[in-house]
Design a protein around this motif. Sequence first.
Motif, PDB file in Angstrom:
ATOM      1  N   LYS A  32      44.633  70.310  37.088  1.00  0.00           N
ATOM      2  CA  LYS A  32      43.510  70.440  36.166  1.00  0.00           C
ATOM      3  C   LYS A  32      43.744  71.707  35.359  1.00  0.00           C
ATOM      4  N   ASP A  33      43.765  71.564  34.047  1.00  0.00           N
ATOM      5  CA  ASP A  33      44.002  72.708  33.157  1.00  0.00           C
ATOM      6  C   ASP A  33      45.268  73.470  33.546  1.00  0.00           C
ATOM      7  N   ASP A  34      46.335  72.743  33.816  1.00  0.00           N
ATOM      8  CA  ASP A  34      47.631  73.319  34.201  1.00  0.00           C
ATOM      9  C   ASP A  34      47.606  74.129  35.493  1.00  0.00           C
ATOM     10  N   ARG A  35      46.608  73.909  36.324  1.00  0.00           N
ATOM     11  CA  ARG A  35      46.529  74.581  37.624  1.00  0.00           C
ATOM     12  C   ARG A  35      46.573  73.527  38.720  1.00  0.00           C
ATOM     13  N   LEU A  36      47.184  73.880  39.848  1.00  0.00           N
ATOM     14  CA  LEU A  36      47.302  72.962  40.978  1.00  0.00           C
ATOM     15  C   LEU A  36      46.103  73.130  41.901  1.00  0.00           C
ATOM     16  N   PHE A  37      45.448  72.009  42.208  1.00  0.00           N
ATOM     17  CA  PHE A  37      44.317  71.989  43.126  1.00  0.00           C
ATOM     18  C   PHE A  37      44.636  71.044  44.270  1.00  0.00           C
ATOM     19  N   GLY A  38      43.903  71.192  45.353  1.00  0.00           N
ATOM     20  CA  GLY A  38      44.068  70.289  46.475  1.00  0.00           C
ATOM     21  C   GLY A  38      42.727  69.880  47.043  1.00  0.00           C
ATOM     22  N   LYS A  39      42.682  68.673  47.589  1.00  0.00           N
ATOM     23  CA  LYS A  39      41.534  68.256  48.385  1.00  0.00           C
ATOM     24  C   LYS A  39      41.828  68.739  49.791  1.00  0.00           C
ATOM     25  N   CYS A  40      41.073  69.729  50.249  1.00  0.00           N
ATOM     26  CA  CYS A  40      41.411  70.471  51.459  1.00  0.00           C
ATOM     27  C   CYS A  40      40.357  70.308  52.541  1.00  0.00           C
ATOM     28  N   TYR A  41      40.813  70.474  53.774  1.00  0.00           N
ATOM     29  CA  TYR A  41      39.971  70.378  54.958  1.00  0.00           C
ATOM     30  C   TYR A  41      40.248  71.600  55.811  1.00  0.00           C
ATOM     31  N   SER A  42      39.194  72.295  56.242  1.00  0.00           N
ATOM     32  CA  SER A  42      39.401  73.485  57.066  1.00  0.00           C
ATOM     33  C   SER A  42      38.077  73.946  57.662  1.00  0.00           C
ATOM     34  N   SER A  43      38.113  75.153  58.231  1.00  0.00           N
ATOM     35  CA  SER A  43      36.913  75.827  58.724  1.00  0.00           C
ATOM     36  C   SER A  43      36.945  77.264  58.224  1.00  0.00           C
ATOM     37  N   SER A  44      35.803  77.738  57.759  1.00  0.00           N
ATOM     38  CA  SER A  44      35.713  79.111  57.268  1.00  0.00           C
ATOM     39  C   SER A  44      34.394  79.720  57.722  1.00  0.00           C
ATOM     40  N   PRO A  45      34.323  81.055  57.749  1.00  0.00           N
ATOM     41  CA  PRO A  45      33.082  81.701  58.192  1.00  0.00           C
ATOM     42  C   PRO A  45      31.853  81.295  57.378  1.00  0.00           C
ATOM     43  N   LYS A  46      32.008  81.135  56.078  1.00  0.00           N
ATOM     44  CA  LYS A  46      30.857  80.798  55.226  1.00  0.00           C
ATOM     45  C   LYS A  46      30.448  79.335  55.318  1.00  0.00           C
ATOM     46  N   LEU A  47      31.438  78.436  55.399  1.00  0.00           N
ATOM     47  CA  LEU A  47      31.151  76.995  55.297  1.00  0.00           C
ATOM     48  C   LEU A  47      31.249  76.233  56.612  1.00  0.00           C
ATOM     49  N   GLY A  48      31.815  76.823  57.650  1.00  0.00           N
ATOM     50  CA  GLY A  48      32.102  76.061  58.852  1.00  0.00           C
ATOM     51  C   GLY A  48      33.162  75.020  58.523  1.00  0.00           C
ATOM     52  N   VAL A  49      33.173  73.896  59.247  1.00  0.00           N
ATOM     53  CA  VAL A  49      34.156  72.840  58.987  1.00  0.00           C
ATOM     54  C   VAL A  49      33.715  72.078  57.739  1.00  0.00           C
ATOM     55  N   HIS A  50      34.668  71.901  56.797  1.00  0.00           N
ATOM     56  CA  HIS A  50      34.301  71.345  55.495  1.00  0.00           C
ATOM     57  C   HIS A  50      35.505  70.712  54.798  1.00  0.00           C
ATOM     58  N   TYR A  51      35.190  69.881  53.804  1.00  0.00           N
ATOM     59  CA  TYR A  51      36.137  69.411  52.796  1.00  0.00           C
ATOM     60  C   TYR A  51      35.778  70.128  51.514  1.00  0.00           C
ATOM     61  N   ARG A  52      36.774  70.409  50.685  1.00  0.00           N
ATOM     62  CA  ARG A  52      36.477  70.931  49.351  1.00  0.00           C
ATOM     63  C   ARG A  52      37.728  70.847  48.485  1.00  0.00           C
ATOM     64  N   ALA A  53      37.510  70.838  47.179  1.00  0.00           N
ATOM     65  CA  ALA A  53      38.622  70.965  46.243  1.00  0.00           C
ATOM     66  C   ALA A  53      38.840  72.453  46.046  1.00  0.00           C
ATOM     67  N   ASP A  54      40.097  72.877  46.136  1.00  0.00           N
ATOM     68  CA  ASP A  54      40.396  74.308  46.066  1.00  0.00           C
ATOM     69  C   ASP A  54      41.645  74.519  45.226  1.00  0.00           C
ATOM     70  N   CYS A  55      41.654  75.605  44.465  1.00  0.00           N
ATOM     71  CA  CYS A  55      42.828  75.971  43.694  1.00  0.00           C
ATOM     72  C   CYS A  55      43.919  76.398  44.663  1.00  0.00           C
ATOM     73  N   LEU A  56      45.113  75.902  44.464  1.00  0.00           N
ATOM     74  CA  LEU A  56      46.209  76.178  45.383  1.00  0.00           C
ATOM     75  C   LEU A  56      47.187  77.222  44.839  1.00  0.00           C
ATOM     76  N   GLU A  57      46.763  77.977  43.830  1.00  0.00           N
ATOM     77  CA  GLU A  57      47.605  79.070  43.356  1.00  0.00           C
ATOM     78  C   GLU A  57      47.665  80.132  44.449  1.00  0.00           C
ATOM     79  N   ASN A  58      48.781  80.802  44.548  1.00  0.00           N
ATOM     80  CA  ASN A  58      49.009  81.833  45.575  1.00  0.00           C
ATOM     81  C   ASN A  58      48.931  81.269  46.987  1.00  0.00           C
ATOM     82  N   THR A  59      49.332  80.026  47.147  1.00  0.00           N
ATOM     83  CA  THR A  59      49.365  79.419  48.476  1.00  0.00           C
ATOM     84  C   THR A  59      50.775  78.901  48.749  1.00  0.00           C
TER      85      THR A  59
END
Length: 135
Positions: A32-59
């Motif tokens: 999207k707009d020359d940037r790489l994104f991913g449909k991601c699954y994980s757990s984080s302190p703010k969201l707990g276990v979740h799905y989200r679209a995330d920019c994959l730059e610097n990964t």
Amino acid sequence: SYKYGYVKDKIVALLTNGPFYHVDLVLSTFRKDDRLFGKCYSSSPKLGVHYRADCLENTIILPIRLYKNPLKWMNEQVGLSYDWWAIISYYLPFYYEDTNKWYCSELISTILNEFGPYDLSTKISVNSLYKAIKP
């Protein structure tokens, strides 16, 4: 795996002996707009276990093998809380595990073990997970 950016990320990376502080399971990627994104699954302190679209730059994206589809199991975990006590117990003489909470690398290592050919500890840091599965 994500390389650090904020002070808290640097602390996590340093405590776990590497440059990474977080891990997602990337289910698919898109541009999207020359940037790489991913449909991601994980757990984080703010969201707990979740799905989200995330920019994959610097990964760093590593290929993995899964023999069974984990989506049903993953959907059952969405909404569960982040497992702070398990993280803290890394530095205690005992390990605390709550099967209704997850931290990111614990969640991803469990998926790799249950649905792929991996035999990883579930008490694993992001940096140890990276070292265990990198080609």
